[in-house]
Design a protein around this motif. Structure first.
Motif, PDB file in Angstrom:
ATOM      1  N   VAL A 191      73.438 -23.144 -22.483  1.00 12.34           N
ATOM      2  CA  VAL A 191      72.777 -24.347 -22.876  1.00 12.34           C
ATOM      3  C   VAL A 191      72.742 -25.177 -21.384  1.00 12.34           C
TER       4      VAL A 191
ATOM      5  N   ALA B 260      68.624 -25.128 -25.413  1.00 14.52           N
ATOM      6  CA  ALA B 260      69.092 -23.937 -25.341  1.00 14.52           C
ATOM      7  C   ALA B 260      68.176 -22.918 -25.008  1.00 14.52           C
TER       8      ALA B 260
ATOM      9  N   ALA C 117      74.143 -26.082 -28.700  1.00 13.49           N
ATOM     10  CA  ALA C 117      73.343 -27.218 -27.768  1.00 13.49           C
ATOM     11  C   ALA C 117      73.516 -28.327 -28.524  1.00 13.49           C
TER      12      ALA C 117
ATOM     13  N   THR D 118      70.528 -31.591 -24.237  1.00 17.91           N
ATOM     14  CA  THR D 118      70.711 -30.332 -23.828  1.00 17.91           C
ATOM     15  C   THR D 118      69.617 -29.548 -24.060  1.00 17.91           C
TER      16      THR D 118
ATOM     17  N   SER E  15      73.396 -20.191 -28.750  1.00 15.36           N
ATOM     18  CA  SER E  15      73.107 -21.308 -27.854  1.00 15.36           C
ATOM     19  C   SER E  15      72.403 -22.418 -28.803  1.00 15.36           C
TER      20      SER E  15
END
Length: 201
Positions: free
Chosen positions: A98, A45, A18, A43, A14
């Protein structure tokens, strides 16, 4: 012409996915077929051994989809009011996702109230606002992120990638927001010049 993001692209950590989702597009297809798009501008993670992740302690009915193969939506409810949309990443059996925190919407949905329409860039500036704007709720949990489904993802436009490489656009990496655990992990990314980012800094 952009291409759809497939599960193979998402089968990575992730923390790698992300930042690369910034500039990609979230597509929401409504039950009546109408489509809304938004550029992802923020975003976060969440990964294994992360105390802030829902699946940190154990597998539950709520977080089950995080353990499944990459390429599905993980939708959950916070404070009994706000929905949050996550993209499941990494390999099957490894809980990882994410969180999509903010979008720049291409058009304002008709159901958005008048006061919010006065500030169009803020309509999806936050994970709860994003889901409310696109009518994303628990019924979409575990939905495959594939073309033709209620939700899917598209890769960055070539122009966006070019501007990023030329330094005309920049991504900021910082710590995550609103957490009590894992607060020092620098696992939030956002597009610096976007007015839709939930919080700068």
């Amino acid at each position: 012409m952009t291409s759809d993001i497939d599960a193979i692209w998402l089968t990575r950590s992730s923390t790698l996915v992300a930042p690369e989702l910034i500039g990609c597009t979230l597509v929401r297809q409504m039950p009546d077929g109408k489509i809304f798009r938004g550029i992802i501008v923020e975003t976060e993670a969440y990964a294994p051994d992360d105390p802030a992740m829902h699946a940190y302690r154990s597998r539950t009915t709520r977080n089950q989809v995080m353990f499944e193969a990459a390429g599905k939506a993980y939708v959950y409810l916070i404070y009994g009011v706000y929905h949050c949309l996550n993209v499941v990443t990494d390999r099957d059996g490894i809980p990882s996702a994410v969180l999509l925190r903010a979008l720049e919407l291409e058009q304002v949905p008709t159901w958005v109230d008048h006061q919010e329409k006065l500030k169009p860039h803020r309509i999806a500036a936050g994970p709860g606002k994003l889901c409310r704007a696109l009518k994303i709720d628990l019924t979409l949990n575990a939905t495959p992120l594939e073309f033709g489904q209620p939700l899917w993802l598209e890769h960055r436009q070539p122009e966006f990638q070019q501007q990023l490489e030329q330094g005309n656009l920049s991504l900021i990496q910082t710590t995550r927001i609103g957490l009590t655990k894992g607060v020092d992990l620098p696992w939030r990314w956002y597009l610096w010049n976007s007015l839709a980012v939930s919080k700068k800094g």
